[in-house]
Design a protein around this motif. Structure first.
Motif, mmCIF file in Angstrom:
data_model
loop_
_atom_site.group_PDB
_atom_site.id
_atom_site.type_symbol
_atom_site.label_atom_id
_atom_site.label_comp_id
_atom_site.label_asym_id
_atom_site.label_seq_id
_atom_site.Cartn_x
_atom_site.Cartn_y
_atom_site.Cartn_z
ATOM 1 N N ALA A 177 -135.815 24.498 -54.196
ATOM 2 C CA ALA A 177 -136.719 24.690 -53.059
ATOM 3 C C ALA A 177 -138.119 24.169 -53.387
ATOM 4 O O ALA A 177 -138.769 23.541 -52.542
ATOM 5 C CB ALA A 177 -136.780 26.169 -52.683
ATOM 6 N N SER A 178 -138.569 24.386 -54.602
ATOM 7 C CA SER A 178 -139.903 23.929 -55.009
ATOM 8 C C SER A 178 -139.989 22.417 -55.064
ATOM 9 O O SER A 178 -141.009 21.825 -54.699
ATOM 10 C CB SER A 178 -140.264 24.524 -56.369
ATOM 11 N N ILE A 179 -138.925 21.780 -55.515
ATOM 12 C CA ILE A 179 -138.881 20.309 -55.561
ATOM 13 C C ILE A 179 -138.967 19.733 -54.150
ATOM 14 O O ILE A 179 -139.706 18.779 -53.899
ATOM 15 C CB ILE A 179 -137.624 19.835 -56.313
ATOM 16 N N VAL A 180 -138.232 20.318 -53.224
ATOM 17 C CA VAL A 180 -138.289 19.854 -51.832
ATOM 18 C C VAL A 180 -139.677 20.124 -51.248
ATOM 19 O O VAL A 180 -140.242 19.270 -50.552
ATOM 20 C CB VAL A 180 -137.183 20.508 -50.982
ATOM 21 N N PHE A 181 -140.243 21.289 -51.544
ATOM 22 C CA PHE A 181 -141.590 21.603 -51.071
ATOM 23 C C PHE A 181 -142.603 20.595 -51.608
ATOM 24 O O PHE A 181 -143.478 20.124 -50.879
ATOM 25 C CB PHE A 181 -141.989 23.029 -51.472
ATOM 26 N N VAL A 233 -146.245 6.971 -53.994
ATOM 27 C CA VAL A 233 -145.871 8.265 -54.570
ATOM 28 C C VAL A 233 -144.802 8.935 -53.711
ATOM 29 O O VAL A 233 -143.808 9.465 -54.216
ATOM 30 C CB VAL A 233 -147.104 9.175 -54.734
ATOM 31 N N GLN A 234 -144.990 8.889 -52.403
ATOM 32 C CA GLN A 234 -144.027 9.509 -51.488
ATOM 33 C C GLN A 234 -142.668 8.843 -51.594
ATOM 34 O O GLN A 234 -141.645 9.515 -51.685
ATOM 35 C CB GLN A 234 -144.561 9.437 -50.052
ATOM 36 N N MET A 235 -142.637 7.524 -51.629
ATOM 37 C CA MET A 235 -141.351 6.808 -51.708
ATOM 38 C C MET A 235 -140.671 7.032 -53.057
ATOM 39 O O MET A 235 -139.455 7.225 -53.125
ATOM 40 C CB MET A 235 -141.547 5.315 -51.450
ATOM 41 N N ASN A 236 -141.430 7.028 -54.137
ATOM 42 C CA ASN A 236 -140.835 7.262 -55.444
ATOM 43 C C ASN A 236 -140.260 8.673 -55.524
ATOM 44 O O ASN A 236 -139.179 8.876 -56.084
ATOM 45 C CB ASN A 236 -141.872 7.040 -56.551
ATOM 46 N N THR A 237 -140.970 9.633 -54.957
ATOM 47 C CA THR A 237 -140.471 11.007 -54.938
ATOM 48 C C THR A 237 -139.200 11.101 -54.108
ATOM 49 O O THR A 237 -138.222 11.724 -54.529
ATOM 50 C CB THR A 237 -141.561 11.955 -54.390
ATOM 51 N N LEU A 238 -139.189 10.456 -52.949
ATOM 52 C CA LEU A 238 -138.003 10.450 -52.099
ATOM 53 C C LEU A 238 -136.819 9.798 -52.803
ATOM 54 O O LEU A 238 -135.693 10.290 -52.728
ATOM 55 C CB LEU A 238 -138.301 9.721 -50.787
ATOM 56 N N GLU A 239 -137.069 8.704 -53.507
ATOM 57 C CA GLU A 239 -135.995 7.988 -54.204
ATOM 58 C C GLU A 239 -135.329 8.852 -55.270
ATOM 59 O O GLU A 239 -134.138 8.704 -55.537
ATOM 60 C CB GLU A 239 -136.551 6.716 -54.855
ATOM 61 N N SER A 240 -136.085 9.758 -55.876
ATOM 62 C CA SER A 240 -135.517 10.577 -56.943
ATOM 63 C C SER A 240 -134.898 11.891 -56.451
ATOM 64 O O SER A 240 -134.169 12.544 -57.196
ATOM 65 C CB SER A 240 -136.571 10.869 -58.011
ATOM 66 N N LEU A 244 -142.864 20.144 -62.561
ATOM 67 C CA LEU A 244 -144.204 20.034 -63.143
ATOM 68 C C LEU A 244 -144.556 18.577 -63.442
ATOM 69 O O LEU A 244 -145.688 18.145 -63.208
ATOM 70 C CB LEU A 244 -144.300 20.882 -64.406
ATOM 71 N N ALA A 245 -143.583 17.826 -63.945
ATOM 72 C CA ALA A 245 -143.824 16.399 -64.207
ATOM 73 C C ALA A 245 -144.069 15.648 -62.900
ATOM 74 O O ALA A 245 -144.930 14.761 -62.831
ATOM 75 C CB ALA A 245 -142.642 15.797 -64.961
ATOM 76 N N ARG A 246 -143.345 15.993 -61.863
ATOM 77 C CA ARG A 246 -143.529 15.331 -60.567
ATOM 78 C C ARG A 246 -144.911 15.640 -60.009
ATOM 79 O O ARG A 246 -145.555 14.777 -59.414
ATOM 80 C CB ARG A 246 -142.417 15.804 -59.608
ATOM 81 N N ILE A 247 -145.398 16.863 -60.220
ATOM 82 C CA ILE A 247 -146.755 17.209 -59.797
ATOM 83 C C ILE A 247 -147.767 16.387 -60.597
ATOM 84 O O ILE A 247 -148.745 15.877 -60.042
ATOM 85 C CB ILE A 247 -147.000 18.727 -59.940
ATOM 86 N N GLY A 248 -147.517 16.227 -61.892
ATOM 87 C CA GLY A 248 -148.384 15.381 -62.714
ATOM 88 C C GLY A 248 -148.387 13.943 -62.233
ATOM 89 O O GLY A 248 -149.428 13.274 -62.218
#
Length: 138
Positions: free
Chosen positions: A17-21, A56-63, A93-97
């Protein structure tokens, strides 16, 4: 009543849930960059802040498919919510970084994200490959 999977895997559920948030926050960052720059969709270029937010948004979506699939497969195959859920939280945490460090300080968080996904896939393989081989030998 809470679903039995959530009861058995609370850390994995929280991590998911946190990753999706966190992904949703990237959408808000893109929205803000669009409003600040005055660049409306479908245009995507012309402002450095918008370019960065979109990347950043696209890279996050891709993963997202990889991390969520690896997280749940590893948790279910190993039945180890603490280990797998914790790896999912490390990924978060790494994704937030990555989110705050892009573009200059993105490589370390990105590498931690990749290592997290690979670790979860390794856990999944550790538990499932012997089962597959056992069934093939029958």
């Amino acid at each position: 009543m809470v679903h039995p999977l959530v009861q058995q895997y609370p850390i994995t559920t929280l991590a998911s849930a946190s990753i999706v948030f966190q992904y949703m926050t990237t959408l808000l960052k893109v929205r803000k960059a669009r409003l600040d720059s005055g660049i409306a969709p479908p245009l995507q270029v012309g402002d450095k802040r918008l370019d960065i937010a979109l990347r950043v948004q696209m890279n996050t979506l891709e993963s997202l498919p990889s991390i969520l699939t690896a997280l749940w497969l590893s948790s279910l195959s190993s039945e180890n919510d603490k280990l797998c859920g914790s790896i999912g939280l490390i990924y978060l945490l790494a994704r937030i970084g990555y989110f705050f460090g892009y573009p200059e300080r993105r490589l370390l968080p990105f590498n931690i994200c990749i290592a997290s996904i690979c670790s979860l896939l390794g856990i999944t393989c550790y538990y499932t490959v012997p089962l597959v081989l056992k069934n093939i030998r029958k």
